[in-house]
Design a protein around this motif. Structure first.
Motif, PDB file in Angstrom:
ATOM      1  N   SER A 178     -37.483 -16.978  -0.849  1.00 34.90           N
ATOM      2  CA  SER A 178     -37.074 -17.898   0.223  1.00 34.90           C
ATOM      3  C   SER A 178     -35.775 -18.603  -0.138  1.00 34.90           C
ATOM      4  O   SER A 178     -34.910 -18.824   0.723  1.00 34.90           O
ATOM      5  N   HIS A 182     -32.316 -18.345   1.953  1.00 36.06           N
ATOM      6  CA  HIS A 182     -31.688 -19.576   2.453  1.00 36.06           C
ATOM      7  C   HIS A 182     -30.224 -19.642   2.016  1.00 36.06           C
ATOM      8  O   HIS A 182     -29.354 -20.046   2.800  1.00 36.06           O
ATOM      9  N   ARG A 185     -28.248 -17.221   4.224  1.00 35.54           N
ATOM     10  CA  ARG A 185     -28.069 -17.745   5.586  1.00 35.54           C
ATOM     11  C   ARG A 185     -27.045 -18.868   5.605  1.00 35.54           C
ATOM     12  O   ARG A 185     -26.280 -19.008   6.562  1.00 35.54           O
ATOM     13  N   ASP A 193     -26.784 -17.540  10.230  1.00 34.22           N
ATOM     14  CA  ASP A 193     -27.692 -18.623   9.853  1.00 34.22           C
ATOM     15  C   ASP A 193     -29.111 -18.394  10.327  1.00 34.22           C
ATOM     16  O   ASP A 193     -30.032 -19.100   9.896  1.00 34.22           O
ATOM     17  N   GLU A 194     -29.328 -17.420  11.202  1.00 30.25           N
ATOM     18  CA  GLU A 194     -30.677 -17.097  11.645  1.00 30.25           C
ATOM     19  C   GLU A 194     -31.257 -15.899  10.902  1.00 30.25           C
ATOM     20  O   GLU A 194     -32.374 -15.470  11.189  1.00 30.25           O
ATOM     21  N   THR A 340     -34.760 -24.114  16.400  1.00 27.13           N
ATOM     22  CA  THR A 340     -33.915 -23.475  15.395  1.00 27.13           C
ATOM     23  C   THR A 340     -34.730 -22.723  14.354  1.00 27.13           C
ATOM     24  O   THR A 340     -34.471 -21.544  14.060  1.00 27.13           O
ATOM     25  N   GLU A 341     -35.727 -23.371  13.772  1.00 24.45           N
ATOM     26  CA  GLU A 341     -36.518 -22.734  12.720  1.00 24.45           C
ATOM     27  C   GLU A 341     -37.329 -21.567  13.257  1.00 24.45           C
ATOM     28  O   GLU A 341     -37.514 -20.559  12.571  1.00 24.45           O
ATOM     29  N   ARG A 344     -35.476 -18.038  13.528  1.00 22.49           N
ATOM     30  CA  ARG A 344     -34.929 -17.391  12.349  1.00 22.49           C
ATOM     31  C   ARG A 344     -35.731 -16.141  12.010  1.00 22.49           C
ATOM     32  O   ARG A 344     -36.940 -16.084  12.214  1.00 22.49           O
TER      33      ARG A 344
END
Length: 643
Positions: A178, A182, A185, A193-194, A340-341, A344
């Motif tokens: 993760s 991150h 992104r 960014d997604e 937004t989250e 992704r």
């Protein structure tokens, strides 16, 4: 895995590597040729795949799962015989080959390779704004289109596309942590960014750009991924199923397998299909009941916004012009708070499919083939661009109804030039022209309180005998106001040709019958051939005819207005109303009040106002009254004298 039954222990779900193969030779012939028992075994496995994956399962993804042996326990394709070094490499923002949904790829990162399976693909046109508003020409435009009505002339068109990779499809051993994802992104160098990849896809031909998803994926497997397709280490090889390696046999067998997989998913009672994507009905129900971001409330808000997108604001007077608004689902979802989250990674593909399913449900349940009670018609116009472009057209009843979920690309076609039919060759006519009423009275173009406009062909008989037909509406009006044979003054303006005085102004007779009539006694100019004209009758006393040369097969257009003295009466009425309004305005005080409105008390003198207002030279009511007087004078000058 049980070595005897070929099913995962305790689940009853068949395993691709079990004793009994999930894919059989009968499946290469298509869904209809597969026995029910074989369908049922394949259906149980594919339903488990749809439930296990966190993304909508495309038909190509389902084929990959059963053909390459997707492990439902969490390892994915980690234990499959796929050769990772054979995967095509894609780089963010650069040109890439055609990569359909289902393609296995390696995303360049500058350090560790990022292996993924493409689970979603859509257009990412630069003209689509952040709120999902789509220019009409973009919806349904072919790859390589350069603007409204300009498809481009390149033999190898390009199109900007957004690819959604499943970065965990090969299990935890081949996935980044993760923290690593991150960091990638955040840098936005290899993925955005997604967690998606935006590339310029270079199609080898326009025909390749028009292929549907399954045909494009079959071509990808037969060319780029041929080594994977023919690997002897897959659960059951396509070559073994079709009994050979001839390209035609392999292609036909591959398309048959894809058709079987699609048919099995469509027949399932626990999944919902949108296009080629399958989602579990349980996940859709949970989403509809969710009150958080991109839950049921947001989806209902999206459906309502699309339904009202083209509905005009209330207008007190006048007609509203037809309006069409195009909305892309993907960009529109990004505008919801807290989304937004959830958008992704593969969550974007799930959100887009759920939104399209919700819109389709509203259209299917609350409209008549897309036509809603507010007069708008909602249809899917482009299934590829921006995750799906929905079209809202008002008024919707003016369009021919059809399947609202079949992408029609009306946005693009509306910008194309109208197709003109080629003019048919006209053979010479040796026989004489028909006479009398058989020549026709023409076509009525407009009939309102001001004028009557009709169009009729100017024939040889008209020129020889000096007459021209009148439309029945004109005949009826003249009969009421002038009698059976009224005399009219014909003013002829033969544009571009010299005419004598007698030809310019003529006295003609209108012969009126019960349903037909004509102007007689016309001295047409000797050089007047077939052409196009425009006439005007003013006050039922004069007809003005303007002729323009247009060549063979032209038409004559006459304008007849002010019938039965209606023009003069209307002018007097309008002038009178304007004059009365002006008198009313100048008779009032017009001074300012505390409510910022002109005082409506009667004035007591020329410059003296009411008892609350003293001397004032000019007020707003004086100006308004003078404006009405001037307007009345102008109307009388322009139209009154002619009447």
């Amino acid at each position: 895995m049980s070595a005897t039954v070929g099913e995962r222990e305790g689940t009853g779900v068949p395993d691709p590597y079990g004793d009994r193969a999930l894919l059989t030779s009968a499946m290469t012939k298509g869904y209809d040729a597969v026995p029910d028992q074989e369908r049922e075994r394949l259906r149980r496995y594919l339903e488990a795949v749809v439930a296990a994956r966190s993304t909508p399962v495309h038909t190509a993804i389902a084929f990959n799962a059963v053909y390459f042996g997707y492990d439902l326990g969490g390892d994915g394709y980690g234990g499959s015989p796929l050769c990772l070094d054979d995967f095509p490499v894609i780089t963010f923002g650069e040109c890439a080959p055609v990569l359909p949904v289902g393609a296995m790829v390696c995303v360049a990162t500058g350090s560790e390779p990022l292996y993924a399976e493409i689970v979603h693909r859509e257009g990412a046109h630069s003209e689509v704004d952040a709120l999902g508003d789509v220019p009409a020409w973009v919806s349904g435009a072919p790859a390589g289109a350069e603007g409204p009505g300009r498809p481009g002339d390149g033999a190898a068109p390009r199109r900007r596309e957004l690819l959604v990779p499943d970065l965990h499809a090969f299990g935890p051993a081949l996935s980044l942590s993760s923290a690593q994802l991150h960091r990638l992104r955040t840098r936005r160098r290899w993925i955005n960014d997604e967690g998606h990849v935006v590339v310029d896809v270079c199609y080898p031909s326009r025909e390749a750009a028009r292929r549907d998803d399954l045909t494009a994926y079959a071509h990808h497997l037969m060319t780029t991924a041929r080594e994977q397709l023919l690997s002897p280490f897959v659960p059951v090889s396509l070559a073994a199923l079709v009994g050979g390696t001839h390209d035609d046999d392999l292609r036909a067998g591959l398309l048959g397998l894809l058709d079987t997989v699609q048919g099995v998913l469509n027949s399932s009672a626990v999944v919902r299909i949108w296009g080629h994507y399958a989602l579990t009905r349980a996940s859709l129900a949970d989403c509809w009941q969710d009150t958080g971001p991109l839950g049921g409330d947001d989806l209902r808000s999206l459906a309502a916004a699309v339904e009202r997108a083209a509905t005009p604001a209330r207008r007190r007077y006048g007609l509203t012009a037809p309006v069409a608004v195009y909305t892309a689902v993907g960009p529109r979802l990004r505008g919801f708070p807290g989304a937004t989250e959830l958008l992704r990674g593969v969550g974007y593909a799930a959100a887009v499919c759920r939104a399209n399913v919700a819109l389709a449900g509203v259209v299917q349940g609350e409209s008549d083939q897309g036509l809603f009670k507010n007069g708008s018609r909602i249809t899917l116009d482009d299934a590829f661009e921006g995750g799906g472009v929905w079209r809202c057209h008002h008024p919707g009843e003016t369009e021919t109804p059809g399947d609202p979920f079949a992408p029609a690309g009306r946005g693009w076609t509306s910008t194309l030039p109208a197709q003109s039919e080629p003019e048919a060759e006209v053979d010479p006519v040796d026989s004489s022209l028909a006479d009398g009423a058989s020549l026709g009275v023409g076509e009525l173009l407009r009939n309102d309180g001001k004028e009557t406009v009709w169009r009729a062909p100017l024939r040889l008989a008209h020129l020889i005998e000096g007459w021209f037909p009148l439309h029945p509406y004109v005949v009826e009006e003249l009969g009421r106001s002038r009698g059976a044979c009224p005399r009219l003054c014909l003013e002829l303006d033969h544009v571009g040709e010299a005419s004598g005085t007698k030809e310019v102004t003529q006295d003609v007779t209108a012969e009126l019958g019960d349903e037909s009539g004509r102007l007689t006694g016309i001295a047409w100019p000797h050089n007047l051939g077939v052409g196009e004209g425009r006439g005007r009758v003013t006050g039922t006393r004069a007809l003005r005819f303007v002729r323009r040369r247009t060549g063979r097969n032209a038409r004559l257009s006459d304008t007849y207005e002010g019938l039965s003295g209606g023009s003069g009466g209307s002018v007097l009425l309008i002038v009178g109303l304007l004059g009365i309004g002006g008198c009313v305005l100048v008779s009032r005080c017009g001074g300012p009040t505390q409510y910022h409105r002109p005082c409506r008390r009667r004035r007591i003198g020329l410059f003296a106002r009411c008892q609350d207002h003293g001397f004032t030279l000019v007020t707003v009511t004086d100006l308004a009254g003078l404006a009405l007087f001037g307007l009345a004078f102008g109307v009388w000058t322009l139209f009154g004298a002619a009447g």
